[in-house]
Design an enzyme around this catalytic site. Structure first.
Site, mmCIF file in Angstrom:
data_model
loop_
_atom_site.group_PDB
_atom_site.id
_atom_site.type_symbol
_atom_site.label_atom_id
_atom_site.label_comp_id
_atom_site.label_asym_id
_atom_site.label_seq_id
_atom_site.Cartn_x
_atom_site.Cartn_y
_atom_site.Cartn_z
ATOM 1 N N ARG A 46 0.817 -1.200 0.000
ATOM 2 C CA ARG A 46 0.000 0.000 0.000
ATOM 3 C C ARG A 46 0.862 1.266 0.000
ATOM 4 O O ARG A 46 0.463 2.295 -0.534
ATOM 5 C CB ARG A 46 -0.923 0.002 1.217
ATOM 6 N N LYS A 152 2.689 -18.289 8.594
ATOM 7 C CA LYS A 152 2.053 -18.426 9.887
ATOM 8 C C LYS A 152 1.776 -17.039 10.464
ATOM 9 O O LYS A 152 2.426 -16.099 10.027
ATOM 10 C CB LYS A 152 2.914 -19.259 10.828
ATOM 11 N N ASP A 181 6.384 -23.178 7.431
ATOM 12 C CA ASP A 181 6.906 -23.184 8.791
ATOM 13 C C ASP A 181 8.412 -23.087 8.597
ATOM 14 O O ASP A 181 9.056 -24.067 8.219
ATOM 15 C CB ASP A 181 6.541 -24.472 9.523
ATOM 16 N N HIS A 182 8.968 -21.905 8.818
ATOM 17 C CA HIS A 182 10.356 -21.698 8.372
ATOM 18 C C HIS A 182 11.351 -22.605 9.099
ATOM 19 O O HIS A 182 12.443 -22.842 8.609
ATOM 20 C CB HIS A 182 10.749 -20.214 8.431
ATOM 21 N N LYS A 186 15.285 -24.999 7.951
ATOM 22 C CA LYS A 186 16.625 -24.871 8.545
ATOM 23 C C LYS A 186 17.446 -26.118 8.235
ATOM 24 O O LYS A 186 16.946 -27.240 8.341
ATOM 25 C CB LYS A 186 16.526 -24.667 10.070
ATOM 26 N N GLU A 220 14.705 -17.706 23.126
ATOM 27 C CA GLU A 220 15.088 -16.493 22.400
ATOM 28 C C GLU A 220 15.578 -15.448 23.382
ATOM 29 O O GLU A 220 15.029 -15.330 24.484
ATOM 30 C CB GLU A 220 13.883 -15.939 21.652
ATOM 31 N N ASP A 239 2.557 -18.837 19.020
ATOM 32 C CA ASP A 239 3.632 -18.296 18.187
ATOM 33 C C ASP A 239 4.718 -19.333 17.900
ATOM 34 O O ASP A 239 5.284 -19.357 16.812
ATOM 35 C CB ASP A 239 4.245 -17.077 18.908
ATOM 36 N N HIS A 244 6.473 -24.407 15.153
ATOM 37 C CA HIS A 244 7.891 -24.793 15.110
ATOM 38 C C HIS A 244 8.216 -25.960 16.049
ATOM 39 O O HIS A 244 8.842 -26.931 15.650
ATOM 40 C CB HIS A 244 8.788 -23.611 15.475
ATOM 41 N N LYS A 344 10.514 -15.584 25.307
ATOM 42 C CA LYS A 344 11.202 -14.355 24.903
ATOM 43 C C LYS A 344 12.068 -13.867 26.066
ATOM 44 O O LYS A 344 11.735 -14.115 27.226
ATOM 45 C CB LYS A 344 10.178 -13.265 24.570
HETATM 46 C C1 BG6 Z 1 8.645 -16.767 14.351
HETATM 47 C C2 BG6 Z 1 7.964 -16.190 15.562
HETATM 48 O O1 BG6 Z 1 7.824 -17.680 13.716
HETATM 49 O O2 BG6 Z 1 9.846 -17.401 14.744
HETATM 50 C C3 BG6 Z 1 8.876 -15.215 16.270
HETATM 51 O O3 BG6 Z 1 6.768 -15.540 15.168
HETATM 52 C C4 BG6 Z 1 10.193 -15.860 16.580
HETATM 53 O O4 BG6 Z 1 8.266 -14.719 17.456
HETATM 54 C C5 BG6 Z 1 10.777 -16.529 15.352
HETATM 55 O O5 BG6 Z 1 11.075 -14.867 17.065
HETATM 56 C C6 BG6 Z 1 11.999 -17.342 15.699
HETATM 57 O O6 BG6 Z 1 12.622 -17.735 14.526
HETATM 58 P P1 BG6 Z 1 14.176 -18.075 14.507
HETATM 59 O O7 BG6 Z 1 14.405 -18.626 13.135
HETATM 60 O O8 BG6 Z 1 14.890 -16.820 14.806
HETATM 61 O O9 BG6 Z 1 14.371 -19.098 15.585
#
Ligand code: BG6
Length: 495
Positions: A46, A152, A181-182, A186, A220, A239, A244, A344
């Protein structure tokens, strides 16, 4: 072989994900010679940008976030010729005609029909509407060439995930839908399959006869990173655990696949999710612990408490930490607890999976050796360290039979010269190649929601009374230690 010609439409093209992850990943694929001979990238957003301003903005993202910060200007110039910006209101039906126009034009210049990929890097509430608009475009009826990628969070709970699945499946064939789902992209996560199923050594002991318990930590050291309003609606369970962490658990617990076929792997994983014991509502406090950070200090920096964050309710019940004990009720895993935790502002960034083995069946050594005697342990470090270590007992050199635990370590950096690609590079290449193995199928997502639903409901019905209950820089609330200590264990962190 390079993938077939492709056009990427990134909806949310002026957003954070595009800036931090998607463009750096596509650019790295380009530098590594993985991009198709013919490709085009259209950032849709946008915000008003000229093409030049947009490209400058993306380049800034690469300098800040790419794994490769040093690159030649010529390369960027060559890559960025493939990029354009389209300012568009995604809620305006008419605007979607511009997409068709771009596809038609490119088809002519490419001289072939390209794959068309719609990447929805937008706020979750926009996904259903955008999917509906896209679904009406003729190009989307092409099951082979058109793909839609959904980030997600996939839904907010079981019901909304189910509705979203139904909506997407009414517009697209399941084979066109890529739910990201990233974590699955990895390198160290993909290696779990290789480690388990390309070796004969580990699988025979990978079960309840030899394994005492399993731990998954995804800690994290960062906070909300500007995603306050999203997080306030999500919390740690939604989250990180729903996606994950449960995916990591599936990789560890799944049965051996017969082939590397996408559906075969996903079937085996969904079997695990379906076998996870349903936690009864009244038992939730015995299985799950939540936490929220208060104000404090993190590596010399002052941290405001979660409830003092901008856009967060001063009495917010949202958890920034979650620990859960799961059981997988099948033949292989009967009675083996899987402890998982995430949060976190924890002590450090570390994602590890630990398999703790049962003690040797008979202890035959002199009594003084017993002091240092430890059970075998296999630790898979996902990030930032990338290694696998096996702890076993060795005889300490000397005249006496004393034992000491030692580690045998496989370390990526020592073993391989090549740099690991980022998760998004792997996943974007898979999408271009039409390989859905590392993506979530509809039933997988719903099964994962089903696993955490009792916890979500119990927490919602019983507001927390002790929040905030952990300080930044710690390993979370004391209750999380108690959860595992009750079973005679403790959380494992690597030295
Ligand atoms: C994301 C979450 O999917 O994954 C975040 O929404 C999180 O809150 C992140 O920080 C962590 O990803 P990575 O690859 O840094 O472990």
């Amino acid at each position: 072989k390079k993938p077939d010609p492709a056009i990427f439409f990134i909806l949310g093209g002026s957003g954070d994900l595009t800036y931090r992850k998607l463009i750096p990943a596509l650019y790295n694929l380009f530098l590594d010679d993985w991009m198709p001979e013919q490709f085009h990238i259209v950032g849709i957003g946008r915000t008003a940008y000229s093409n030049e301003k947009y490209k400058a903005h993306l380049l800034e993202g690469i300098h800040k976030f790419s794994r490769r910060r040093n690159h030649k200007t010529d390369h960027w110039n060559e890559f960025s010729e493939h990029i354009e910006y389209l300012q568009m209101d995604v809620e305006d039906n008419q605007a979607y005609q511009s997409i068709t126009k771009i596809v038609n034009n490119k088809e002519k210049t490419f001289g072939t029909h390209p794959n068309v990929i719609f990447y929805l890097a937008v706020a979750p509430q926009l996904v259903p509407d955008i999917a509906k608009h896209l679904g009406q475009l003729n190009i989307c009826a092409d099951r082979k060439c058109c793909r839609i990628v959904v980030e997600k969070p996939f839904g907010h709970d079981l019901q909304s995930a189910h509705e979203l699945n139904q909506l997407l499946q009414s517009m697209f064939d399941e084979s066109q839908i890529y739910r990201i789902d990233h974590y699955l992209g990895k390198e160290t996560v993909q290696n779990i399959l290789a480690f388990r199923f390309a070796n004969a050594l580990f699988e025979p002991i990978w079960n309840c006869n030899y394994i005492d318990h399993i731990q998954i930590t995804a800690a994290e050291s960062v906070g909300l990173e500007g995603r306050n309003s999203y997080y306030e609606k999500a919390g740690a369970l939604r989250d990180m655990v729903q996606n994950h962490i449960l995916q990591l658990l599936c990789m560890i617990a799944m049965e051996a696949p017969v082939s590397f076929d996408a559906n075969e792997i996903r079937n085996k994983k969904v079997d695990v999710l379906n076998a996870i014991r349903k936690i009864r509502k009244e038992e939730v406090q015995d299985y799950a612990v939540r936490g929220q950070y208060g104000p404090g200090w993190m590596k010399g920096q002052k941290v405001v408490g979660y409830r003092q964050e901008k856009g967060v309710d001063p009495e917010s019940p949202v958890e920034t930490f979650a620990a859960v004990k799961f059981y997988v009720d099948n033949w292989r895993w009967q009675g083996v607890p899987f402890y998982v935790r995430t949060g976190k502002y924890l002590h450090e960034k570390t994602t590890i999976i630990v398999l703790q083995f049962r003690p040797a069946p008979h202890y035959a050594f002199p009594p003084e050796a017993a002091e240092t005697w430890r059970p075998n342990r296999l630790t898979i470090s996902i990030q930032p360290n990338m290694d696998i270590r096996i702890r076993f007992q060795a005889k300490r050199p000397g005249q006496k039979m004393t034992l000491s635990p030692v580690d045998m370590i496989f370390n990526y950096e020592e073993a391989y010269e090549d740099h690991s690609p980022e998760a998004y590079e792997t996943l974007l290449l898979d999408i271009m190649e039409g390989d859905a193995t590392l993506f979530m199928r509809a039933d997988q997502v719903e099964a994962a929601w089903r696993v955490i639903t009792p916890i979500l409901e119990a927490w919602q019905n019983r507001p927390p009374v002790d929040f905030p209950n952990y300080a930044p820089g710690t390993w979370g609330p004391e209750d999380a230690e108690a959860l595992i200590a009750r079973d005679g264990h403790n959380w494992i962190t690597l030295p």
